[in-house]
Design a protein around this motif. Structure first.
Motif, short mmCIF file in Angstrom:
data_model
loop_
_atom_site.label_atom_id
_atom_site.label_comp_id
_atom_site.label_asym_id
_atom_site.label_seq_id
_atom_site.Cartn_x
_atom_site.Cartn_y
_atom_site.Cartn_z
N TRP A 65 0.84 -1.20 0.00
CA TRP A 65 0.00 0.00 0.00
C TRP A 65 0.88 1.25 0.00
O TRP A 65 0.67 2.18 -0.77
CB TRP A 65 -0.90 -0.03 1.25
CG TRP A 65 -2.07 0.91 1.15
CD1 TRP A 65 -3.32 0.65 0.69
CD2 TRP A 65 -2.09 2.30 1.55
NE1 TRP A 65 -4.13 1.74 0.75
CE2 TRP A 65 -3.38 2.80 1.27
CE3 TRP A 65 -1.14 3.17 2.08
CZ2 TRP A 65 -3.76 4.11 1.55
CZ3 TRP A 65 -1.51 4.48 2.35
CH2 TRP A 65 -2.82 4.94 2.08
N TYR A 66 1.89 1.21 0.87
CA TYR A 66 2.84 2.32 0.97
C TYR A 66 3.56 2.54 -0.37
O TYR A 66 3.69 3.67 -0.85
CB TYR A 66 3.85 2.00 2.08
CG TYR A 66 4.99 2.97 2.22
CD1 TYR A 66 4.80 4.21 2.84
CD2 TYR A 66 6.27 2.64 1.79
CE1 TYR A 66 5.86 5.09 2.99
CE2 TYR A 66 7.33 3.52 1.93
CZ TYR A 66 7.12 4.75 2.54
OH TYR A 66 8.18 5.62 2.69
N LEU A 126 2.09 6.86 -6.48
CA LEU A 126 1.02 7.74 -6.96
C LEU A 126 1.33 9.19 -6.60
O LEU A 126 1.20 10.10 -7.43
CB LEU A 126 -0.32 7.31 -6.34
CG LEU A 126 -1.55 8.13 -6.75
CD1 LEU A 126 -1.77 8.06 -8.27
CD2 LEU A 126 -2.79 7.66 -5.99
N GLY A 127 1.78 9.38 -5.39
CA GLY A 127 2.11 10.74 -4.95
C GLY A 127 3.19 11.35 -5.83
O GLY A 127 3.06 12.50 -6.29
N GLN A 181 3.17 5.19 10.77
CA GLN A 181 1.83 4.60 10.61
C GLN A 181 1.34 3.90 11.87
O GLN A 181 0.20 3.41 11.90
CB GLN A 181 1.84 3.60 9.45
CG GLN A 181 2.24 4.29 8.14
CD GLN A 181 1.77 3.52 6.92
OE1 GLN A 181 0.94 2.63 7.02
NE2 GLN A 181 2.29 3.89 5.76
N ALA A 203 -4.04 2.89 -9.49
CA ALA A 203 -3.39 3.09 -8.20
C ALA A 203 -4.40 3.59 -7.17
O ALA A 203 -4.43 3.11 -6.03
CB ALA A 203 -2.24 4.09 -8.35
N GLU A 204 -5.22 4.52 -7.59
CA GLU A 204 -6.24 5.03 -6.67
C GLU A 204 -7.17 3.91 -6.24
O GLU A 204 -7.52 3.77 -5.06
CB GLU A 204 -7.05 6.15 -7.33
CG GLU A 204 -6.28 7.46 -7.40
CD GLU A 204 -7.00 8.54 -8.20
OE1 GLU A 204 -7.90 8.18 -9.00
OE2 GLU A 204 -6.64 9.72 -8.04
N LEU A 243 -5.45 1.69 -3.78
CA LEU A 243 -5.32 2.28 -2.44
C LEU A 243 -6.66 2.30 -1.73
O LEU A 243 -6.74 2.13 -0.51
CB LEU A 243 -4.73 3.69 -2.54
CG LEU A 243 -3.27 3.73 -3.05
CD1 LEU A 243 -2.83 5.17 -3.32
CD2 LEU A 243 -2.33 3.05 -2.05
N GLN A 244 -7.72 2.48 -2.51
CA GLN A 244 -9.04 2.48 -1.89
C GLN A 244 -9.45 1.09 -1.41
O GLN A 244 -10.14 0.93 -0.41
CB GLN A 244 -10.09 2.98 -2.89
CG GLN A 244 -10.15 4.48 -3.03
CD GLN A 244 -10.77 4.90 -4.37
OE1 GLN A 244 -11.47 4.10 -5.00
NE2 GLN A 244 -10.47 6.11 -4.79
N GLU A 293 1.03 4.03 -2.79
CA GLU A 293 0.68 5.39 -2.36
C GLU A 293 1.81 6.37 -2.73
O GLU A 293 1.56 7.45 -3.27
CB GLU A 293 0.47 5.40 -0.83
CG GLU A 293 0.06 6.76 -0.29
CD GLU A 293 0.67 7.05 1.07
OE1 GLU A 293 1.66 6.38 1.46
OE2 GLU A 293 0.17 7.98 1.74
N GLN A 294 3.02 6.00 -2.42
CA GLN A 294 4.16 6.87 -2.71
C GLN A 294 4.34 7.04 -4.22
O GLN A 294 4.61 8.14 -4.70
CB GLN A 294 5.43 6.29 -2.08
CG GLN A 294 5.40 6.28 -0.56
CD GLN A 294 5.53 7.68 0.03
OE1 GLN A 294 6.30 8.51 -0.46
NE2 GLN A 294 4.73 7.97 1.05
#
Lengths: 758, 758
Positions: free
Chosen positions: A492-493, A499-500, A590, A516-517, A520-521, A496-497
């Motif tokens: 997930w991390y 995507l960021g 986290q 990716a969204e 993460l969802q 998330e990263q």
């Protein structure tokens, strides 16, 4: 900075030969040379390795670090008697590795069978300045009477990897009175190795060369008077190419020229040059501790020394092997250990080296993509065991079961996929520590995207949520589980990263962003239970627990497998190392301290610590939770994995990750250095034994020197930086002193609190 | 027959390890196992070889006898101290090889560093009855106090040929408590080797197996009381196939079953069975001598023992290597030594074995024809160095000159062609000794014709005569000469005999007959000069001679090459061995005693005897010329080539030809056995040291026992035979006694003189 200490081998013992040969390995990241004795012993395993030089010898074998022809061995005869410490009498003995400069030294007085005594002194080092150079010197002095001294040495290509021969002898030559050269080619014809050796025995009355049965030797005879010091100076230049475009002759001549120049410089000048390099290296890295136990400083110097000599920072096509260049364990392959246990030291002391290690993975993306594709996934699935090509090097089958004749598929290469997220984790940490935009927009972004794509393809939709099935977490005693907490959180991390950064850098692949969204969802991450425990996986908490006391007492020896089969171990709450504890270490932002503590308390009794990666991480998490006593206990035990008294703890090489963890424990545990949301935190919890801890740290272009004692934290920064000290966000430059409660004390530097909140 | 004597190793000395490992090699023609000690020494070269199992390991290497995984090694720990004779104190020592049965035994008392004494007895043998069986036993007795004894042994595949690895480890398994098996495959995938090993340590409290890094080991621990005899029984069955049509499993199971059966029989029963075989073997072969020097009998027993264990008479696709199966010298290749120095012993004691050795050449005719054709000749040019395929195995280039980096073409394979006639010579002798018409009309005739055709095509017409140019005779210090006497006479003999047999067997190839007749009419054979000297070649007599005294004093060491280059040696009257003397030995009917003597006197001062083949032949020719003193001196010196005191005389294996020559010297020299015009001659000339010489001899289906002393010659023949005794032709059966002047003395047999004339 005081001088790094030494490691001494307290006594000569045949059972300890290979332990100390590993512990005292000399090297420079380009090559590693086991600290074998010059004279031969039947149990002694010699070894000289070049980072990244792998070869497969024979069918059914796997790519392994090639053990090169030996140049360390010297046969010494004293009045015709072969010098060996298993015969005669050792009247005095001293052997040490000087961590400050990587010189290994031995001084002894030996009494031959006829009573005549000889002083034998030797020293050697691998140059930190000239990577292919190994220099050595032996001085033999007959103490009681004139003596005839025979010295035979050269290049011995009968060496194998325990019987596996990788090299053909392509050419052996001698030049003049002192020079010899062997050129060898890996049997697949892809690599040439040229070893040029200079040998000089002063006062040799007779000198001749022989080349027979893969041994190129110079034989010297000296009639020495009592008290006369007879010196052998030997220097070897070890060249390697896999892309030779010169003729063998021309290419080989370079190493000859180089070793001739070295011979002219002489041992002491070469050592001085190397020492200067080492001194500068230690200046910006040494961790100094004032402890009631002086072996704590030794452990730190040992660790840093090996962190240097194991790291091929000259070559981004090589990375750090699980045993460094100290032995043949794990075939010299590269695991996740590198990114998680070894890279942080480099990141915080010389970020260029961390970048080189990450570029190793980036270069090897084709193999990782291929492995993912072959298994039906997308993105990059890095090989569990990696060598030079980046292909999966894990043998398809484990060693044969000699009882049944059957071979088991190796599960790690099939399912231990967290490695993918570990590489991404290291990329992100590199970015935080350096802000290296060049790297991040190119290699870094690619690595993040490819790893993220792997996870997105790897997850399966089950009842409206994404799950990750059939994996192995770091705990290898629990195989093929679903929704392993470590894996799912790290995945997930990772996404998330990615995507960021994709958004930040304007990466315009809408499909990726959408997927990716969605990931993460929907990705299920096991939830912390009311009692604070995070389940290791879907089934772990339902399994029975047993008393592990007897196995924990022999941690590292895997004695549980003598009583239970792997299948049985898999069905109980038995951990090799604790995934969730590891997870709270990896992603500190986290998890609350309460969660960290609850999981440490829950999982530790269920953990045997049979992995060398285990105790150190438990120690760091314990320290972060404020329990410095437990943290110190684990740190000490971790540091004894190789340095402890067990005579065969590291015969086939030191545990590189455990070595990295000695630094991690001090810096990330007791100094409380950690990175949360991209920001540097410092929250020291010194163990009771330690009065003072001082170390340099690189952070976003600034060089810090941090000194901690019971009363204060002293930070010197070359540049203006912002960090959190014990929960207070501060900006500072120059020297700033904080009381242990966080109050800034007056100094010459500038510092302001920023009133932030964690 | 009295019992064959023993060879003892007088003292343990690290410098002698490999000499005695060669001298005391055990074997049975199928396999040879060097007599290494059970415990390891750094200088000790272990070796186990199978006749005919060759392989090429790596580029630039040549086919060599494969050194197999070791089963002899045993690590013994006594109260934790590794047993080794280089440490502690040896209180008593005895080691011997019993030639009567091929059992090697060691008994010693060793005092550990803490003063505790242990008796260690070991013995082992390779079965003469079950060729793949090697059995061994070690008994360890703590003499002073209870002791903890550790015994680790198994199958060690880290063994190489000095760093060259030939074998992949295909499978390692253990079965039950005592059985283990390793299956290995040559890296070219053509040969499988299965080693099944049974290990039992009586009273072992702990026993476990490990398989790691090519070592499959059983580890035993015994808590022994003072005086308790702890016995390791270990038996190994070594199977080899190059034509496996069973699955590896099924094939491998056979050796397991075999070794299990052996284990049930037990060491002593297996030894008894092997001893019975040995006893029968010695009965029909032993040469007994009564000498003032008891080492003469030892030399003869030594020679016969090795003549048995070096000879693969089970397999006509193998022949006898230049070092037998005792070491890796000459890569285990087969030279002319076999036909000329080794075959006669077999021919006169077990003609079937001689037949097998000749069939080896016959099987390999395709390679020999190919070599001839490739060089532009006809017929068969046998390879100078031969292995299993019959292809030329001589490396194209000699070992590199480490000074210049250049490699020289190996001249022997290019020009040492007399080998072709030597094979024919052996065929003809086989025919004379056996009258084996089956062999002669098929293999024998083919060999004679193909060799003869080679010579016919090899000669060149120069001014009306045929000459043979650019050859090397047995004297390798004289290269690339024309009309080498040895070669031309032997070639003529070869063709003459082939033509004779062609006519006799009605061979109807008119072309061959015409060409053979032409060859015999026109081939130039150097002529005996007025002074009796036969010129070695066209140019030899014109070359300068130098004083060779200093080089002759170090015969065998080739010290001349330290002072002169090969090219310089070639241009002087310097012989490694004397071709003409050799020729008079080979073809005795063609040269008068005067000629023999003249050439012996002329060439001997010009001969260094740097070849191990040299002295024995000089000795025989001297004896035939009536000079038994010189004959004896040469015979003794020849027998000391390996048995002498030089510590490294045979580290890489004994000199097989020199071993054969010990028998030749006694039988063909002092007993004066020789074959002229197909008839058996006996003309004894006992040396002064010998009072009596007695030996069996097979001749044309009859078994003779011949006993010679100063006064008489006693011959017992099982059948009616005709032979010449001291120039008198006699027919006899049963026992006949001749006075030394040739007069028949009354006995129970029948004998008549036939009044022939030599």
């Amino acid at each position: 900075m005081t001088k790094p200490v030494k490691l001494t081998e307290p006594v000569f013992c045949p059972h300890n030969l290979n332990k100390y040969a590993s512990l005292m390995t000399i090297g420079n990241g380009y090559m590693g040379i086991r600290a074998s004795h010059e004279e031969a012993y039947t149990l002694q395993t010699r070894g000289m390795y070049l980072a990244g030089l792998y070869h497969r010898a024979g069918k059914g074998e796997i790519n392994e670090l090639v053990n090169l022809p030996d140049v360390v061995g010297v046969e010494i005869t004293l009045n015709g008697e072969i010098f060996s410490l298993t015969s005669g009498v050792i009247e005095s003995w001293h052997r040490e590795l000087d961590f400050s400069c990587g010189e290994v030294r031995r001084e002894l007085i030996w009494c031959a069978s006829d009573g005549a005594r000889f002083a034998i002194e030797s020293r050697r080092f691998a140059s930190a300045q000239k990577l292919p150079l190994l220099a050595m010197e032996i001085v033999i002095t007959p103490l009681d009477a004139d003596a005839c001294i025979g010295i035979s040495t050269g290049i011995d290509a009968t060496i194998t990897n325990h019987g596996r021969q990788h090299l053909d002898e392509t050419q052996v030559r001698v030049f003049g009175q002192h020079l010899m050269q062997g050129i060898y080619t890996t049997q697949d014809n892809r690599n040439d190795i040229a070893i040029a050796t200079y040998c000089d025995v002063d006062g040799a009355a007779q000198r001749c060369f022989t080349a027979k049965e893969r041994r190129l030797l110079q034989h010297n005879t000296v009639q020495a008077q009592a008290g006369q010091r007879v010196t052998l100076t030997k220097m070897s230049w070890v060249d390697w190419t896999s892309e030779r475009n010169l003729s063998l002759e021309t290419w080989g001549r370079q190493s000859l020229r180089n070793i001739e120049e070295c011979a002219q410089q002489g041992y002491d000048a070469l050592l001085a040059e190397s020492n200067t390099n080492w001194h500068a290296w230690w200046q910006s890295r040494r961790v100094q501790v004032t402890s009631t136990d002086i072996s704590d400083q030794q452990a730190l110097d040992y660790a840093l020394y090996h962190l240097r000599v194991m790291t091929p920072d000259h070559d981004e096509r090589s990375s750090i092997a699980a045993k460094g260049l100290t032995g043949e364990g794990y075939k010299g392959h590269i695991f996740w250990d590198t990114e998680v246990f070894l890279l942080p030291f480099h990141l915080f002391t010389e970020p260029k080296t961390a970048r080189s290690l990450l570029r190793y993975r980036w270069h090897n993306l084709p193999g990782a993509r291929e492995k993912a594709r072959r298994n039906g996934w997308q993105g990059a699935l890095f090989p569990w065991e990696s060598a030079r090509s980046g292909d999966e090097e894990t043998p398809e089958f484990a060693a044969i079961n000699i009882r049944t004749g059957l071979r088991q598929k190796v599960a790690s290469a099939q399912a231990e996929h967290h490695l993918v997220a570990d590489v991404a984790w290291a990329v992100i940490h590199y970015w935080h520590a350096t802000g290296d935009l060049n790297f991040m927009t190119c290699e870094g972004m690619t690595l993040l995207l490819e790893t993220a794509k792997f996870w997105i393809s790897r997850a399966v939709m089950i009842n409206g949520r994404l799950e990750i099935h059939d994996v192995i977490g770091p705990d290898e005693y629990t195989e093929h589980v679903n929704n392993n907490a470590f894996t799912n959180y790290m995945a997930w991390y990772n996404v998330e990263q990615a995507l960021g950064f994709a958004r930040r850098f304007g990466y315009s692949d809408e499909t990726f962003i959408y997927r990716a969204e969605h990931f993460l969802q929907h990705l299920w991450r096991p939830e912390v239970q009311p009692d604070g425990v995070l389940p290791q996986d879907d089934t772990f908490l339902r399994k029975p627990a047993i008393d592990l006391t007897q196995y924990k007492a022999l941690a590292g020896k895997q004695t549980i497998l003598l009583d239970y089969s792997r299948a049985e171990v898999n069905e109980m709450q038995i951990l090799k190392q604790a995934d969730v504890v590891m997870l709270t270490y990896m992603l500190p932002e986290q998890f609350s301290l309460q969660t960290c503590l609850a999981n440490l308390r829950f999982y530790e009794p269920r953990t045997i610590h049979d992995s060398s990666l285990s105790k150190a991480i438990h120690g760091i998490v314990a320290a972060r939770c404020g329990d410095s006593a437990q943290g110190y206990r684990f740190w000490r035990e971790g540091s004894l994995i190789d340095l402890g008294e067990a005579p065969h703890s590291c015969d086939d090489g030191i545990h590189a990750a455990a070595t990295g963890a000695i630094w991690l424990g001090a810096i990330q545990g007791f100094a409380g250095v950690n990175v949360r949301y991209g920001e540097l935190h410092l929250a020291p919890v010194l163990p009771a034994h330690w009065q003072r801890l001082s170390f340099p740290l690189r952070w976003q272009g600034s060089t810090l020197q941090i000194t901690i004692n019971d009363a204060e934290i002293r930070i010197h920064s070359t540049e203006q930086i912002t960090l959190w000290v014990n929960g207070e966000k501060v900006s500072l430059q120059g020297e700033t002193v904080f009381s242990n409660s966080g109050i800034i004390l007056p100094t010459h530097g500038t510092a302001t609190t920023e009133g932030g909140d964690e």
